[in-house]
Design a protein around this motif. Structure first.
Motif, short mmCIF file in Angstrom:
data_model
loop_
_atom_site.label_atom_id
_atom_site.label_comp_id
_atom_site.label_asym_id
_atom_site.label_seq_id
_atom_site.Cartn_x
_atom_site.Cartn_y
_atom_site.Cartn_z
N ILE A 228 0.86 -1.18 0.00
CA ILE A 228 0.00 0.00 0.00
C ILE A 228 0.90 1.23 0.00
O ILE A 228 1.82 1.34 0.82
N TYR A 229 0.63 2.15 -0.92
CA TYR A 229 1.33 3.44 -0.96
C TYR A 229 0.37 4.52 -0.50
O TYR A 229 -0.73 4.66 -1.06
N VAL A 230 0.77 5.29 0.52
CA VAL A 230 -0.03 6.42 1.02
C VAL A 230 0.56 7.69 0.45
O VAL A 230 1.69 8.07 0.76
N ASP A 231 -0.21 8.36 -0.40
CA ASP A 231 0.24 9.57 -1.09
C ASP A 231 0.17 10.78 -0.15
O ASP A 231 -0.45 10.73 0.91
N SER A 232 0.78 11.87 -0.57
CA SER A 232 0.78 13.08 0.26
C SER A 232 -0.61 13.68 0.40
O SER A 232 -0.96 14.24 1.44
N LYS A 233 -1.44 13.54 -0.64
CA LYS A 233 -2.81 14.07 -0.58
C LYS A 233 -3.75 12.93 -0.22
O LYS A 233 -4.28 12.23 -1.08
N HIS A 342 0.69 -9.47 -7.21
CA HIS A 342 -0.59 -9.96 -6.70
C HIS A 342 -1.57 -8.80 -6.63
O HIS A 342 -2.38 -8.61 -7.56
N THR A 343 -1.52 -8.01 -5.56
CA THR A 343 -2.45 -6.89 -5.38
C THR A 343 -1.74 -5.75 -4.68
O THR A 343 -1.10 -5.95 -3.65
N ASP A 344 -1.84 -4.54 -5.24
CA ASP A 344 -1.22 -3.36 -4.66
C ASP A 344 -2.19 -2.20 -4.69
O ASP A 344 -3.07 -2.12 -5.56
N CYS A 345 -2.03 -1.28 -3.74
CA CYS A 345 -3.05 -0.24 -3.52
C CYS A 345 -2.40 1.13 -3.35
O CYS A 345 -1.30 1.24 -2.79
N ILE A 346 -3.10 2.17 -3.79
CA ILE A 346 -2.73 3.55 -3.51
C ILE A 346 -3.84 4.19 -2.69
O ILE A 346 -5.03 3.98 -2.97
N ILE A 347 -3.46 4.97 -1.68
CA ILE A 347 -4.42 5.75 -0.90
C ILE A 347 -4.14 7.21 -1.20
O ILE A 347 -3.08 7.74 -0.84
N THR A 348 -5.05 7.85 -1.88
CA THR A 348 -4.89 9.25 -2.27
C THR A 348 -6.24 9.85 -2.60
O THR A 348 -7.18 9.14 -2.98
#
Length: 436
Positions: A228-233, A342-348
């Motif tokens: 999971i990548y958590v973006d700045s926004k 497999h599965t990857d996510c962005i939170i933005t």
């Protein structure tokens, strides 16, 4: 019965199974559901024996969790999956292309089952029901080979399935064969003349071993290294909710998050709040020196330093690796290098950044603001799944009925011969109803 005889019988049964109507196949699934439901107490009692043996032999906690049929309503979900598959539309015989090649000469591309499936699995006794349902509904024969750690559960469930199919359905008795840990896996993997696809369900070692020891195509994945990548926004509360669910809902699952990448420009207070939420959920965070330098928590028992392989590891436990990245581009580069596709996510909250991530990540599942735990055939509405594939050819991601189908070309003519055929310049696509 030899492995060759088992595979040959499955191949012969396939010829009959694929001709059964959707009603006949769906009625067989209803009968299997009813048989398993009626003997739930016996199955769970057998499963308890396997669980006790697993603990006695010091098997890993992740394997024991996968073995447990009584955990979190898994048994009832397994039964519901059978009914859900039974109620799905018939995947066989769908015309996906229709072309008029000449007057009275029409070409069709029609969906058709793959053939004989060999499913080899460790623990996960629900695989018996999942694969049986999907195989019968899709017109495929299946050979299921369970591991010794699930022997008691496998035996009672296989006895019920075999008895039900033979006494109450039109499905050929050899269409579903459940091999109770006696046949040599190596012998089955050599039956490429009769077996069309191998689906391994189990540890990384099992999957890698199978891929290295067969000429039969293999559908599956060896690792579930999800990020999971958590973006700045981003929305902090949304991020905490998604990350906690992705890690703690079922940490032994291949779709549980194992890596957390944080944009370095996120205020330190928010980084600490997000990481503290993981610690509060009893998750051990494995942090890089840069993360450790800004971390402020009194509960250091749940904080460890990263090591060389921290970002190439599938924990399958209440552990997660944490790293800072400069921007979405560095996150994409890191994930494409370290993930298992497999599965990857962005939170933005930034749509443009999300779209860049969705287009750039080379995985079977790419999510925007959603838990990685959604990577599952049941949650996708497939009824259930035979597994999750990280392959790029044929099926990818959670594999349901569609992933067990191939296609055939059917050409219908009226005495046409190539010597009199001018060729493709004038052929035309039609809605298939127009040329049936």
């Amino acid at each position: 019965m030899s492995s060759e005889s088992i595979a040959k019988a499955a191949n012969s049964a396939f010829s009959t199974l694929k001709t059964l109507s959707n009603t006949q196949r769906s009625q067989a699934l209803q009968a299997i559901h009813d048989g398993l439901q009626a003997r739930k107490a016996e199955i769970l009692s057998a499963n308890k024996i396997d669980m006790e043996n697993a603990v006695r032999h010091n098997l890993s906690s992740s394997l024991i969790k996968r073995l447990d049929l009584s955990n979190s309503g898994k048994f009832d979900a397994m039964l519901q999956g059978i009914l859900d598959v039974a109620n799905l539309a018939d995947p066989m015989g769908k015309i996906t292309l229709a072309r008029k090649l000449d007057d009275g000469l029409n070409l069709y591309r029609v969906t058709a089952p793959i053939g004989v499936l060999l499913i080899i699995f460790e623990s996960r006794p629900e695989v018996i029901a999942n694969i049986t349902a999907l195989a019968i509904k899709s017109g495929n024969s299946a050979i299921l080979k369970g591991g010794k750690e699930s022997y008691s559960t496998f035996k009672i469930m296989s006895d019920i399935v075999n008895d039900t199919l033979q006494k109450e359905t039109d499905v050929p008795k050899d269409a579903i064969q459940l091999i109770q840990s006696r046949e040599d896996v190596a012998d089955l993997l050599n039956q490429d003349k009769y077996i069309d696809l191998v689906i391994p369900r189990g540890s990384n070692e099992l999957v890698r071993s199978i891929k290295s020891n067969t000429k039969i195509p293999v559908l599956g994945h060896a690792d579930g290294i999800c990020s999971i990548y958590v973006d700045s926004k981003f929305d902090l509360e949304k991020a905490k909710k998604i990350v906690i669910d992705s890690k703690t809902n079922y940490p032994a699952g291949c779709n549980a998050v194992e890596q957390l990448l944080l944009n370095a420009s996120i205020p330190h207070q928010q980084i600490n709040e997000l990481l503290q939420s993981l610690i509060d959920a009893k998750v051990t965070i494995h942090v890089t020196p840069e993360v450790k330098a800004i971390l402020s928590t009194s509960n250091t028992d749940f904080v460890k330093d990263t090591v060389e392989d921290s970002f190439d590891k599938e924990y399958l436990s209440f552990d997660i690796s944490v790293k800072l990245v400069s921007d979405v581009n560095e996150a994409i580069k890191h994930i494409n290098e370290h993930s298992s596709k497999h599965t990857d996510c962005i939170i933005t909250e930034d749509k443009a950044t999300a779209e860049k991530f969705l287009q750039s990540i080379d995985s079977s599942g790419i999510y925007w603001n959603a838990s990685t735990r959604f990577a599952d055939g049941f949650r996708y509405g497939f009824g259930t799944e035979v597994g999750i594939s990280t392959n790029k050819i044929h099926a990818r991601g959670p594999v349901g009925l569609e992933g067990l189908m191939s296609y055939q070309y059917q050409l219908k003519g009226d005495g046409h011969v190539v010597g009199e055929y001018v060729g493709g310049g004038g052929n035309k696509m039609f809605v298939h109803e127009d040329i049936l």
